[in-house]
Scaffold this motif. Structure first.
Motif, PDB file in Angstrom:
ATOM      1  N   ASN A  19      -5.487 -27.070  12.951  1.00 21.20           N
ATOM      2  CA  ASN A  19      -6.719 -26.558  12.368  1.00 21.20           C
ATOM      3  C   ASN A  19      -7.056 -27.364  11.132  1.00 21.20           C
ATOM      4  O   ASN A  19      -6.164 -27.839  10.425  1.00 21.20           O
ATOM      5  N   TYR A  20      -8.324 -27.521  10.864  1.00 22.52           N
ATOM      6  CA  TYR A  20      -8.739 -28.316   9.722  1.00 22.52           C
ATOM      7  C   TYR A  20      -9.783 -27.553   8.928  1.00 22.52           C
ATOM      8  O   TYR A  20     -10.409 -26.607   9.425  1.00 22.52           O
ATOM      9  N   SER A  21      -9.963 -27.958   7.700  1.00 23.81           N
ATOM     10  CA  SER A  21     -11.045 -27.431   6.889  1.00 23.81           C
ATOM     11  C   SER A  21     -11.861 -28.604   6.381  1.00 23.81           C
ATOM     12  O   SER A  21     -11.308 -29.617   5.954  1.00 23.81           O
ATOM     13  N   SER A  22     -13.158 -28.481   6.484  1.00 24.37           N
ATOM     14  CA  SER A  22     -14.032 -29.555   6.047  1.00 24.37           C
ATOM     15  C   SER A  22     -15.421 -28.997   5.831  1.00 24.37           C
ATOM     16  O   SER A  22     -15.858 -28.114   6.573  1.00 24.37           O
ATOM     17  N   SER A  23     -16.089 -29.542   4.855  1.00 18.84           N
ATOM     18  CA  SER A  23     -17.455 -29.101   4.576  1.00 18.84           C
ATOM     19  C   SER A  23     -18.493 -30.065   5.134  1.00 18.84           C
ATOM     20  O   SER A  23     -19.678 -29.852   4.997  1.00 18.84           O
ATOM     21  N   VAL A  24     -18.002 -31.122   5.766  1.00 22.33           N
ATOM     22  CA  VAL A  24     -18.922 -32.135   6.301  1.00 22.33           C
ATOM     23  C   VAL A  24     -18.526 -32.468   7.729  1.00 22.33           C
ATOM     24  O   VAL A  24     -17.536 -31.986   8.246  1.00 22.33           O
ATOM     25  N   SER A  25     -19.330 -33.307   8.355  1.00 27.01           N
ATOM     26  CA  SER A  25     -18.977 -33.771   9.698  1.00 27.01           C
ATOM     27  C   SER A  25     -17.630 -34.491   9.636  1.00 27.01           C
ATOM     28  O   SER A  25     -17.329 -35.172   8.666  1.00 27.01           O
ATOM     29  N   VAL A  26     -16.851 -34.335  10.688  1.00 26.98           N
ATOM     30  CA  VAL A  26     -15.499 -34.884  10.651  1.00 26.98           C
ATOM     31  C   VAL A  26     -15.231 -35.786  11.827  1.00 26.98           C
ATOM     32  O   VAL A  26     -15.869 -35.702  12.883  1.00 26.98           O
ATOM     33  N   TYR A  27     -14.283 -36.647  11.603  1.00 18.24           N
ATOM     34  CA  TYR A  27     -13.652 -37.392  12.676  1.00 18.24           C
ATOM     35  C   TYR A  27     -12.200 -36.917  12.724  1.00 18.24           C
ATOM     36  O   TYR A  27     -11.572 -36.737  11.680  1.00 18.24           O
ATOM     37  N   LEU A  28     -11.680 -36.724  13.907  1.00 20.78           N
ATOM     38  CA  LEU A  28     -10.349 -36.134  14.066  1.00 20.78           C
ATOM     39  C   LEU A  28      -9.457 -37.037  14.892  1.00 20.78           C
ATOM     40  O   LEU A  28      -9.929 -37.704  15.822  1.00 20.78           O
ATOM     41  N   PHE A  29      -8.169 -37.023  14.570  1.00 21.02           N
ATOM     42  CA  PHE A  29      -7.224 -37.932  15.192  1.00 21.02           C
ATOM     43  C   PHE A  29      -5.904 -37.214  15.462  1.00 21.02           C
ATOM     44  O   PHE A  29      -5.515 -36.291  14.739  1.00 21.02           O
ATOM     45  N   TRP A  30      -5.212 -37.681  16.475  1.00 26.29           N
ATOM     46  CA  TRP A  30      -3.812 -37.369  16.686  1.00 26.29           C
ATOM     47  C   TRP A  30      -3.033 -38.685  16.692  1.00 26.29           C
ATOM     48  O   TRP A  30      -3.395 -39.627  17.413  1.00 26.29           O
ATOM     49  N   TYR A  31      -1.985 -38.726  15.863  1.00 19.32           N
ATOM     50  CA  TYR A  31      -1.075 -39.860  15.827  1.00 19.32           C
ATOM     51  C   TYR A  31       0.292 -39.394  16.306  1.00 19.32           C
ATOM     52  O   TYR A  31       0.697 -38.263  16.086  1.00 19.32           O
TER      53      TYR A  31
END
Lengths: 113, 119
Positions: free
Chosen positions: B24-36
Motif C-alpha cells: 500500500n502506498y500514500s501519495s497526494s499526486v499521480s504515482v508511478y509504482l514498481f516492484w523490485y
C-alpha cells in the motif's frame, strides 16, 4: 548492454576510518543515485545527480558523507569518519533523464567494526 | 511525502502454490509504482512497473501486479511459485524532485517482503 558497476563488493573497516565507493553507471544514463540499505530495511536515497549536478542530497549526512560525479559519468561516495551505524549495503543506480525507472548495481557491503 | 507499506515482512509458501505480496502506498499526486526483486548478495532488479495505461501489469517470469487507485494498493501476485522465486521483494513509489525547472523521479521503498518457497 553493460549494467551498473560498483567496487569494491565488500569492505571491512574500523570506526573512525575513511572509506570510498565507486560507481560506473549504464552508458548514456544521465541520472545517478546512491542509496543506503541497512539490514532489514528498504533502500534509502542518499544523493541524486543529474549529469554532474546534485538534484537531491537532503538525506545525506553531510558532516561525514560526501559524493561527487566527475564529468557526469563515474561517481564516488566517501565516508569520513565511519561510525558503527554506517554498516550497510551501498547501492548505486542510474536512469535516463527523468529517472522514473532505475537500474541498480550489485552494491558494496560495508562493515564497520 | 510519499510512503510505502509492505504488509508482510515474511511470506513462506510451498512450491507451485499461489502467492500475494501486499503493498500500500500514500501519495497526494499521480504515482508511478514498481516492484523490485533482490536475490542474496545482489542488487535490486526491476520486476515490473506501472507508469500509465492498463492497471494490470505483468513480468516475463509470471508475476503480475494490479494498480488499485481507490485502495492505494499495488499487490504482487503469482499463481504458481518456484523455488527460484525465493528472494526479497520491494515495492516502490516514484515521487518527483524538481531542479532547474525539470522534474526527476525519486523512489521511496517499502521495508521489503522475504518470500521463501519451500519444496
Amino acid at each position: 548492454e553493460a549494467g551498473v558497476a560498483q567496487s569494491p563488493r565488500y569492505k571491512i573497516i574500523e570506526k573512525r576510518q575513511s572509506v570510498a565507493f565507486w560507481c560506473n553507471p549504464i552508458s548514456g544514463h544521465a541520472t545517478l543515485y546512491w542509496y543506503q540499505q541497512i539490514l532489514g530495511q528498504g533502500p534509502k536515497l542518499l544523493i541524486q545527480f543529474q549529469n554532474n549536478g546534485v538534484v537531491d542530497d537532503s538525506q545525506l549526512p553531510k558532516d561525514r558523507f560526501s559524493a561527487e560525479r566527475l564529468k557526469g559519468v563515474d561517481s564516488t561516495l566517501k565516508i569520513q569518519p565511519a561510525k558503527l551505524e554506517d554498516s550497510a549495503v551501498y547501492l548505486c543506480a542510474s536512469s535516463t533523464d527523468r529517472g522514473y525507472e532505475q537500474y541498480f548495481g550489485p552494491g558494496t557491503r560495508l562493515t564497520v567494526t | 511525502a510519499q510512503s510505502v507499506t509492505q504488509l508482510d515482512s515474511q511470506v513462506p509458501v510451498f512450491e507451485e502454490a499461489p502467492v500475494e505480496l501486499r503493498c500500500n502506498y500514500s501519495s497526494s499526486v499521480s504515482v508511478y509504482l514498481f516492484w523490485y526483486v533482490q536475490y542474496p548478495n545482489q542488487g535490486l532488479q526491476l520486476l515490473l512497473k506501472y507508469l500509465s495505461g492498463s492497471t494490470l501489469v505483468e513480468s516475463i517470469n509470471g508475476f503480475e501486479a494490479e494498480f488499485n487507485k481507490s485502495q492505494t494498493s499495488f499487490h504482487l501476485r503469482k499463481p504458481s511459485v518456484h523455488i527460484s522465486d525465493t528472494a526479497e521483494y520491494f515495492c516502490a513509489v516514484s515521487d518527483s524532485v524538481s531542479a532547474g525547472g525539470t522534474s526527476y523521479g525519486k523512489l521511496t521503498f517499502g521495508q521489503g517482503t522475504i518470500l521463501t518457497v519451500h519444496p
